[in-house]
Design a protein around this motif. Structure first.
Motif, PDB file in Angstrom:
ATOM      1  N   VAL A 101       2.944  -5.885 -10.605  1.00  0.00           N
ATOM      2  CA  VAL A 101       1.603  -5.829 -11.200  1.00  0.00           C
ATOM      3  C   VAL A 101       0.576  -5.370 -10.164  1.00  0.00           C
ATOM      4  O   VAL A 101      -0.290  -4.529 -10.452  1.00  0.00           O
ATOM      5  CB  VAL A 101       1.210  -7.211 -11.772  1.00  0.00           C
ATOM      6  N   ALA A 102       0.680  -5.893  -8.941  1.00  0.00           N
ATOM      7  CA  ALA A 102      -0.274  -5.513  -7.884  1.00  0.00           C
ATOM      8  C   ALA A 102      -0.177  -4.027  -7.558  1.00  0.00           C
ATOM      9  O   ALA A 102      -1.195  -3.329  -7.430  1.00  0.00           O
ATOM     10  CB  ALA A 102      -0.014  -6.351  -6.632  1.00  0.00           C
TER      11      ALA A 102
ATOM     12  N   THR B 147      -3.060  -1.129  -8.371  1.00  0.00           N
ATOM     13  CA  THR B 147      -3.575  -0.358  -7.234  1.00  0.00           C
ATOM     14  C   THR B 147      -3.332   1.133  -7.421  1.00  0.00           C
ATOM     15  O   THR B 147      -4.223   1.954  -7.195  1.00  0.00           O
ATOM     16  CB  THR B 147      -2.918  -0.824  -5.922  1.00  0.00           C
ATOM     17  N   ALA B 148      -2.112   1.485  -7.843  1.00  0.00           N
ATOM     18  CA  ALA B 148      -1.764   2.901  -8.014  1.00  0.00           C
ATOM     19  C   ALA B 148      -2.524   3.541  -9.168  1.00  0.00           C
ATOM     20  O   ALA B 148      -2.895   4.713  -9.101  1.00  0.00           O
ATOM     21  CB  ALA B 148      -0.261   3.038  -8.253  1.00  0.00           C
ATOM     22  N   ALA B 149      -2.788   2.786 -10.224  1.00  0.00           N
ATOM     23  CA  ALA B 149      -3.408   3.355 -11.417  1.00  0.00           C
ATOM     24  C   ALA B 149      -4.924   3.490 -11.294  1.00  0.00           C
ATOM     25  O   ALA B 149      -5.509   4.443 -11.817  1.00  0.00           O
ATOM     26  CB  ALA B 149      -3.076   2.502 -12.639  1.00  0.00           C
ATOM     27  N   PHE B 150      -5.565   2.562 -10.590  1.00  0.00           N
ATOM     28  CA  PHE B 150      -7.029   2.519 -10.622  1.00  0.00           C
ATOM     29  C   PHE B 150      -7.714   2.753  -9.276  1.00  0.00           C
ATOM     30  O   PHE B 150      -8.937   2.866  -9.227  1.00  0.00           O
ATOM     31  CB  PHE B 150      -7.497   1.159 -11.165  1.00  0.00           C
TER      32      PHE B 150
ATOM     33  N   LEU C  72       1.115   4.196 -13.306  1.00  0.00           N
ATOM     34  CA  LEU C  72       1.195   2.861 -13.891  1.00  0.00           C
ATOM     35  C   LEU C  72       2.536   2.651 -14.594  1.00  0.00           C
ATOM     36  O   LEU C  72       3.226   1.649 -14.369  1.00  0.00           O
ATOM     37  CB  LEU C  72       0.044   2.665 -14.881  1.00  0.00           C
ATOM     38  N   VAL C  73       2.910   3.618 -15.443  1.00  0.00           N
ATOM     39  CA  VAL C  73       4.162   3.504 -16.195  1.00  0.00           C
ATOM     40  C   VAL C  73       5.366   3.479 -15.252  1.00  0.00           C
ATOM     41  O   VAL C  73       6.303   2.688 -15.424  1.00  0.00           O
ATOM     42  CB  VAL C  73       4.289   4.660 -17.208  1.00  0.00           C
ATOM     43  N   LEU C  74       5.349   4.336 -14.236  1.00  0.00           N
ATOM     44  CA  LEU C  74       6.455   4.368 -13.278  1.00  0.00           C
ATOM     45  C   LEU C  74       6.665   3.005 -12.637  1.00  0.00           C
ATOM     46  O   LEU C  74       7.796   2.482 -12.596  1.00  0.00           O
ATOM     47  CB  LEU C  74       6.169   5.407 -12.185  1.00  0.00           C
ATOM     48  N   VAL C  75       5.599   2.409 -12.129  1.00  0.00           N
ATOM     49  CA  VAL C  75       5.719   1.129 -11.416  1.00  0.00           C
ATOM     50  C   VAL C  75       6.200   0.023 -12.349  1.00  0.00           C
ATOM     51  O   VAL C  75       7.041  -0.806 -11.973  1.00  0.00           O
ATOM     52  CB  VAL C  75       4.375   0.742 -10.766  1.00  0.00           C
ATOM     53  N   LEU C  76       5.714  -0.001 -13.577  1.00  0.00           N
ATOM     54  CA  LEU C  76       6.145  -1.039 -14.530  1.00  0.00           C
ATOM     55  C   LEU C  76       7.625  -0.896 -14.869  1.00  0.00           C
ATOM     56  O   LEU C  76       8.354  -1.902 -14.972  1.00  0.00           O
ATOM     57  CB  LEU C  76       5.290  -0.975 -15.798  1.00  0.00           C
ATOM     58  N   ILE C  77       8.099   0.332 -15.036  1.00  0.00           N
ATOM     59  CA  ILE C  77       9.521   0.553 -15.309  1.00  0.00           C
ATOM     60  C   ILE C  77      10.370   0.110 -14.125  1.00  0.00           C
ATOM     61  O   ILE C  77      11.398  -0.566 -14.284  1.00  0.00           O
ATOM     62  CB  ILE C  77       9.792   2.040 -15.639  1.00  0.00           C
TER      63      ILE C  77
ATOM     64  N   LEU D 217       0.827  -1.196   0.000  1.00  0.00           N
ATOM     65  CA  LEU D 217       0.000   0.000   0.000  1.00  0.00           C
ATOM     66  C   LEU D 217       0.866   1.253   0.000  1.00  0.00           C
ATOM     67  O   LEU D 217       0.552   2.245  -0.658  1.00  0.00           O
ATOM     68  CB  LEU D 217      -0.919  -0.010   1.224  1.00  0.00           C
ATOM     69  N   GLY D 218       1.988   1.209   0.729  1.00  0.00           N
ATOM     70  CA  GLY D 218       2.903   2.345   0.749  1.00  0.00           C
ATOM     71  C   GLY D 218       3.433   2.652  -0.633  1.00  0.00           C
ATOM     72  O   GLY D 218       3.490   3.822  -1.054  1.00  0.00           O
ATOM     73  N   ALA D 219       3.837   1.626  -1.372  1.00  0.00           N
ATOM     74  CA  ALA D 219       4.344   1.837  -2.729  1.00  0.00           C
ATOM     75  C   ALA D 219       3.271   2.433  -3.630  1.00  0.00           C
ATOM     76  O   ALA D 219       3.544   3.320  -4.460  1.00  0.00           O
ATOM     77  CB  ALA D 219       4.846   0.515  -3.308  1.00  0.00           C
ATOM     78  N   SER D 220       2.031   1.975  -3.478  1.00  0.00           N
ATOM     79  CA  SER D 220       0.932   2.491  -4.307  1.00  0.00           C
ATOM     80  C   SER D 220       0.621   3.946  -3.978  1.00  0.00           C
ATOM     81  O   SER D 220       0.426   4.773  -4.875  1.00  0.00           O
ATOM     82  CB  SER D 220      -0.323   1.631  -4.092  1.00  0.00           C
ATOM     83  N   VAL D 221       0.580   4.275  -2.673  1.00  0.00           N
ATOM     84  CA  VAL D 221       0.303   5.648  -2.245  1.00  0.00           C
ATOM     85  C   VAL D 221       1.378   6.590  -2.764  1.00  0.00           C
ATOM     86  O   VAL D 221       1.094   7.664  -3.312  1.00  0.00           O
ATOM     87  CB  VAL D 221       0.206   5.734  -0.710  1.00  0.00           C
TER      88      VAL D 221
END
Length: 495
Positions: free
Chosen positions: A381-382, A386-389, A157-162, A118-122
């Motif tokens: 992916v998780a 979470t971060a995108a949607f 979304l792009v940041l997390v995938l990279i 959750l921290g990474a998503s926030v």
């Protein structure tokens, strides 16, 4: 067979040497310190300091940072002792497995998973917001349909995938990128400090502790549990306002414990881990306090912006270019936070899978990268989804409660393990044990009580889900379940 079955320290270390599940030892004390500073200095210094000063403490927010640092410092000593004694991946999860038993270890592991995912998503969403500001300042506007708050946050979304791709390549490669970004982030913080000195007005420090005011009006769900249970109201400003602000700025310190998740990848964990954990906390506390001093000196506390406070402070004195530079620094800074939280989450799941509490296939290490590739991709992916949607902004306090719960249990575990295993060599020891560990546990639990009631409800629901998974899957399949069955056979025969 008992849920309180405990794994020995020797067994934990031996399992880490299994070639199929062995991580590469490539990190030095400098790597670990950079890793820690990279995750700690982020959203807190760029946003939380301004909100705490404006709404709760005024210039005395500096004291709030010191109080939060003391709580973290007590916990850091406990982490340092465990990390040097049990240099195995998994942080608080692994520590508790060797002292408090499997069930408590599962609780902490499930708890850490909540904190890190959750921290990474926030933070990824916070990064996206700063990225939008930065792009706007240089003349590029992100379309509303994919902007932060639109329902589909493309930048996050792009940041997390990279970052997922980068972390998958290898821990050392990730650390090289992290080193560059941390250097940029620290430069920006130092720039804020030295550039801001010229705009400080001593009158802004008076009163240093503003007169106490009534508590903020919030709904019943948002009321701190301390008030709900005992009727103790947290006033704004005054002495109680300082403590209320300490609960808020605690978010700025979250992450130093992630250093302990990389224990198994340190070249000399007995020496390097305590250095990395304690150095991280000391460096970040100094930078936080001086930055808060500059911020409250530049702008009257009641005029500080609650979000983007540092950039807004320089805009208020006509330095728009400085504000753009600070936004760029925030983008770089928050990138390292997301990356290190993802690494921490993958290492916790790795440890739990290697203990067979989660599917053991997940723990297999890729021979080329030396990393748990499957887990890294699942985590990426998780976090990306979470971060995108998901509008996770309201769940920030969940990160705090997860961290504080881990602090509480790790602090308790230090005197427990000393009593159970006094023979184990401890390269680093918490001084004045058991007094300091008990103080660490009490201080962490007190801060937990200052969190909103709704946060406690969500936390209890999350933990209940964890109990269901443990008793349906992990309880019967864990490594210790197998060893317990084997030990039961001769005792039954002898009977």
């Amino acid at each position: 067979m008992s849920v309180m079955r405990t794994k020995s320290i020797e067994q934990s270390i031996r399992e880490g040497d299994d070639p199929e599940y062995q991580l590469k030892k490539r990190l030095t004390a400098l790597d670990l310190t950079v890793f820690g500073v990279g995750v700690v200095i982020g959203a807190g210094i760029f946003t939380v300091a301004g909100r705490a000063a404006n709404q709760l403490a005024g210039p005395s927010v500096i004291i709030s940072f010191i109080i939060a640092a003391l709580v973290c410092g007590l916990a850091a000593l406990c982490y340092a002792e465990f990390a040097s004694t049990v240099p195995v991946s998994g942080s608080a999860y692994t520590f508790s497995y060797t002292s408090l038993g499997e069930l408590v270890a599962w609780i902490i592991g499930w708890d850490l998973l909540l904190e890190l995912l959750l921290g990474a998503s926030v933070v990824a969403q916070g990064w996206s917001a700063y990225f939008e500001i930065f792009m706007g300042n240089i003349g590029f506007d992100i379309p509303d349909a994919v902007a932060p708050g639109s329902g589909f946050d493309l930048a996050a979304l792009v940041l997390v995938l990279i970052l997922t791709a980068l972390v998958s390549i290898g821990i050392k490669e990730s650390m090289r990128v992290n080193l560059v970004l941390v250097a940029i982030k620290v430069f920006i913080v130092l720039f804020v400090i030295f550039a801001g000195l010229a705009y400080i007005k001593s009158a802004n420090y008076s009163p240093f502790i503003p007169a106490a005011g009534p508590p903020r009006e919030v709904s019943a769900a948002e009321t701190p549990l301390l008030q709900t249970l005992f009727g103790l109201e947290q006033t704004t400003f005054g002495v109680m306002g300082i403590f209320a602000a300490a609960s808020l700025v605690f978010f700025a310190y979250i992450g130093f414990d992630v250093v302990a998740t990389t224990a198994e990848e340190a070249k000399n964990p007995q020496r390097d881990l305590p250095i990395g954990i304690i150095a991280t906390l000391v460096i970040c506390t100094i930078l936080y306090c001086v930055t808060a001093l500059v911020l409250t000196g530049m702008v009257p506390y009641d005029q500080i912006e609650s979000s983007g406070a540092l950039a807004a402070a320089f805009e208020s004195v006509g330095k728009t270019g400085y504000a753009t530079l600070i936004s760029a620094g925030a983008v770089a800074g928050l990138t390292t936070v997301v990356m290190t939280l993802m690494i921490g989450a993958s290492r916790v799941i790795f440890a739990m899978s290697r203990d067979w509490l989660l599917p053991r296939q997940l723990a297999k290490v890729n021979p080329k990268t030396g990393t748990p590739l499957r887990i890294t991709i699942i985590i990426g992916v998780a976090v990306a989804i979470t971060a995108a949607f998901t509008p996770v902004g309201k769940l920030e306090y969940m990160v705090n409660i997860g961290t504080l719960a881990a602090f509480t249990l790790v602090s308790i575990a230090v005197p427990v393990l000393r009593r159970k295993r006094p023979d184990i060599h401890r390269p680093f020891k918490v001084p004045f044990s058991p007094v300091l560990p008990i103080l660490a546990a009490l201080a962490s639990f007190y801060l937990m009580l200052t969190l909103p009631t709704e946060t406690w409800i969500r936390f209890i629901v999350w933990m209940a889900l964890g109990f269901v998974i443990y008793f349906i899957y992990g309880y019967k399949r864990s490594r210790l379940a197998g060893s317990s069955r084997e030990e039961d056979v001769p005792s039954m025969t002898s009977t």
